[in-house]
Design a protein around this motif. Structure first.
Motif, PDB file in Angstrom:
ATOM      1  N   GLY A 170      83.827  65.482  54.911  1.00  0.00           N
ATOM      2  CA  GLY A 170      84.791  64.463  54.486  1.00  0.00           C
ATOM      3  C   GLY A 170      84.195  63.547  53.434  1.00  0.00           C
ATOM      4  N   GLY A 171      84.712  62.348  53.347  1.00  0.00           N
ATOM      5  CA  GLY A 171      84.206  61.360  52.406  1.00  0.00           C
ATOM      6  C   GLY A 171      84.615  61.628  50.977  1.00  0.00           C
ATOM      7  N   LYS A 172      83.820  61.095  50.029  1.00  0.00           N
ATOM      8  CA  LYS A 172      84.159  61.186  48.614  1.00  0.00           C
ATOM      9  C   LYS A 172      84.198  62.623  48.114  1.00  0.00           C
ATOM     10  N   ALA A 173      83.286  63.479  48.632  1.00  0.00           N
ATOM     11  CA  ALA A 173      83.251  64.858  48.168  1.00  0.00           C
ATOM     12  C   ALA A 173      84.550  65.579  48.483  1.00  0.00           C
ATOM     13  N   GLU A 174      85.028  65.405  49.699  1.00  0.00           N
ATOM     14  CA  GLU A 174      86.281  66.062  50.082  1.00  0.00           C
ATOM     15  C   GLU A 174      87.449  65.489  49.299  1.00  0.00           C
ATOM     16  N   ALA A 175      87.453  64.167  49.112  1.00  0.00           N
ATOM     17  CA  ALA A 175      88.533  63.546  48.340  1.00  0.00           C
ATOM     18  C   ALA A 175      88.550  64.085  46.917  1.00  0.00           C
ATOM     19  N   GLY A 176      87.346  64.310  46.359  1.00  0.00           N
ATOM     20  CA  GLY A 176      87.267  64.855  45.014  1.00  0.00           C
ATOM     21  C   GLY A 176      87.797  66.270  44.948  1.00  0.00           C
ATOM     22  N   ARG A 177      87.503  67.049  45.958  1.00  0.00           N
ATOM     23  CA  ARG A 177      87.982  68.426  45.998  1.00  0.00           C
ATOM     24  C   ARG A 177      89.508  68.466  46.129  1.00  0.00           C
ATOM     25  N   ILE A 178      90.053  67.591  46.961  1.00  0.00           N
ATOM     26  CA  ILE A 178      91.505  67.535  47.111  1.00  0.00           C
ATOM     27  C   ILE A 178      92.160  67.150  45.789  1.00  0.00           C
ATOM     28  N   ALA A 179      91.549  66.199  45.098  1.00  0.00           N
ATOM     29  CA  ALA A 179      92.086  65.783  43.798  1.00  0.00           C
ATOM     30  C   ALA A 179      92.053  66.948  42.818  1.00  0.00           C
ATOM     31  N   TRP A 180      90.981  67.736  42.862  1.00  0.00           N
ATOM     32  CA  TRP A 180      90.879  68.895  41.974  1.00  0.00           C
ATOM     33  C   TRP A 180      91.940  69.927  42.325  1.00  0.00           C
ATOM     34  N   ASN A 181      92.178  70.132  43.621  1.00  0.00           N
ATOM     35  CA  ASN A 181      93.192  71.094  44.052  1.00  0.00           C
ATOM     36  C   ASN A 181      94.594  70.691  43.624  1.00  0.00           C
ATOM     37  N   ARG A 182      94.803  69.405  43.384  1.00  0.00           N
ATOM     38  CA  ARG A 182      96.129  68.915  43.006  1.00  0.00           C
ATOM     39  C   ARG A 182      96.413  69.096  41.513  1.00  0.00           C
ATOM     40  N   ARG A 183      95.402  69.499  40.749  1.00  0.00           N
ATOM     41  CA  ARG A 183      95.600  69.673  39.310  1.00  0.00           C
ATOM     42  C   ARG A 183      96.220  71.035  39.044  1.00  0.00           C
ATOM     43  N   ASN A 184      97.328  71.036  38.364  1.00  0.00           N
ATOM     44  CA  ASN A 184      98.103  72.249  38.122  1.00  0.00           C
ATOM     45  C   ASN A 184      98.352  72.437  36.630  1.00  0.00           C
ATOM     46  N   PRO A 185      98.739  73.641  36.222  1.00  0.00           N
ATOM     47  CA  PRO A 185      99.090  73.855  34.818  1.00  0.00           C
ATOM     48  C   PRO A 185     100.175  72.866  34.378  1.00  0.00           C
ATOM     49  N   ALA A 186     100.016  72.358  33.176  1.00  0.00           N
ATOM     50  CA  ALA A 186     100.947  71.349  32.666  1.00  0.00           C
ATOM     51  C   ALA A 186     101.028  71.448  31.150  1.00  0.00           C
ATOM     52  N   ILE A 187     102.047  70.812  30.599  1.00  0.00           N
ATOM     53  CA  ILE A 187     102.196  70.701  29.149  1.00  0.00           C
ATOM     54  C   ILE A 187     102.316  69.221  28.807  1.00  0.00           C
ATOM     55  N   LEU A 188     101.469  68.782  27.867  1.00  0.00           N
ATOM     56  CA  LEU A 188     101.460  67.403  27.423  1.00  0.00           C
ATOM     57  C   LEU A 188     102.163  67.304  26.072  1.00  0.00           C
ATOM     58  N   ILE A 189     103.143  66.409  25.986  1.00  0.00           N
ATOM     59  CA  ILE A 189     103.930  66.226  24.766  1.00  0.00           C
ATOM     60  C   ILE A 189     103.745  64.786  24.269  1.00  0.00           C
ATOM     61  N   ARG A 190     103.310  64.662  23.024  1.00  0.00           N
ATOM     62  CA  ARG A 190     103.230  63.340  22.384  1.00  0.00           C
ATOM     63  C   ARG A 190     103.984  63.426  21.059  1.00  0.00           C
ATOM     64  N   MET A 191     105.002  62.612  20.908  1.00  0.00           N
ATOM     65  CA  MET A 191     105.782  62.615  19.681  1.00  0.00           C
ATOM     66  C   MET A 191     104.969  62.013  18.535  1.00  0.00           C
ATOM     67  N   ARG A 192     105.127  62.562  17.346  1.00  0.00           N
ATOM     68  CA  ARG A 192     104.391  62.072  16.169  1.00  0.00           C
ATOM     69  C   ARG A 192     105.063  60.834  15.602  1.00  0.00           C
TER      70      ARG A 192
END
Length: 225
Positions: free
Chosen positions: A203-225
């Motif tokens: 548990g602790g910070k290491a597990e929290a970090g792993r959970i945060a990593w598992n929550r990262r999914n493919p995405a598309i970032l859009i910024r208008m010019r």
């Protein structure tokens, strides 16, 4: 509003307007000039997006006023909502290329405008940055080429196609992001997966970090010019 703006009075009206005209006639003349510039911008927008453009009109700081009410020399602005067209294209293309077996993948898309979830794609977006992300746990597997898909077959491919089509209007990049707010299929998986528990049983910070990593999914970032 994610938009592109044209200033219909960026020309030297003193060289164009006959000073002998009445104020009302001058306003009508400027209004006609502004509409011509607006129509030119609309035609460009239409050609780029394949969509019928929408805009808001602001005259001398008054939103929704008619062009003829301008006080010469004044200001007429047209704000074209290009961002909603880009997002609608991206979401629609992801839905077309997504797995079709259950339909869950296409329905799992979340759209965030400056960190606020967008309930309905197609409305005016008041944001500088837009994220489109999947909320299903298996999205990364599909993006990596598993489950019968070629690597980069959904989000990465769509980002490239959208950039090719809208690159002069927006920066569109493939990335990874975490859905906000919780309560998603991905959130439940990230906290319960055996992969997380096996490696970080303490548990602790290491597990929290792993959970945060598992929550990262493919995405598309859009910024208008």
């Amino acid at each position: 509003m994610v938009r592109t703006r044209i200033d219909a009075l960026d020309r030297d009206v003193s060289l164009i307007i006959d000073e002998e005209l009445s104020p009302e006639a001058q306003s009508r003349h400027v209004a006609a000039m502004a509409r011509q510039l607006r129509d030119e911008a609309a035609a460009t927008n239409r050609a780029l997006t394949g969509q019928e453009p929408t805009w808001t009109t602001t005259v001398d700081g008054r939103a929704g006023a008619t062009e003829e009410t301008v006080k010469v020399p004044g200001r007429i602005d047209y704000d074209f909502d290009a961002g909603s067209d880009v997002v609608a294209y991206v979401v629609g293309l992801i839905a077309k290329t997504a797995p079709k077996r259950s339909g869950r993948y296409a329905k799992s898309l979340a759209v965030y405008a400056d960190g606020v979830e967008v309930e309905r794609v197609g409305g005016t977006l008041d944001a500088e940055e837009i994220i489109v992300v999947s909320t299903v746990a298996y999205a990364r597997k599909i993006e990596r080429g598993r489950k019968g898909y070629a690597p980069g077959g959904v989000f990465e491919g769509v980002a490239a196609m959208a950039m090719s089509r809208y690159g002069n209007m927006a920066s569109i990049k493939f990335t990874f992001a975490s859905p906000l707010g919780g309560g998603t299929h991905l959130e439940a998986w990230a906290s319960k997966t055996k992969q997380t528990r096996k490696r970080f049983q303490g548990g602790g910070k290491a597990e929290a970090g792993r959970i945060a990593w598992n929550r990262r999914n493919p995405a598309i970032l859009i910024r208008m010019r």
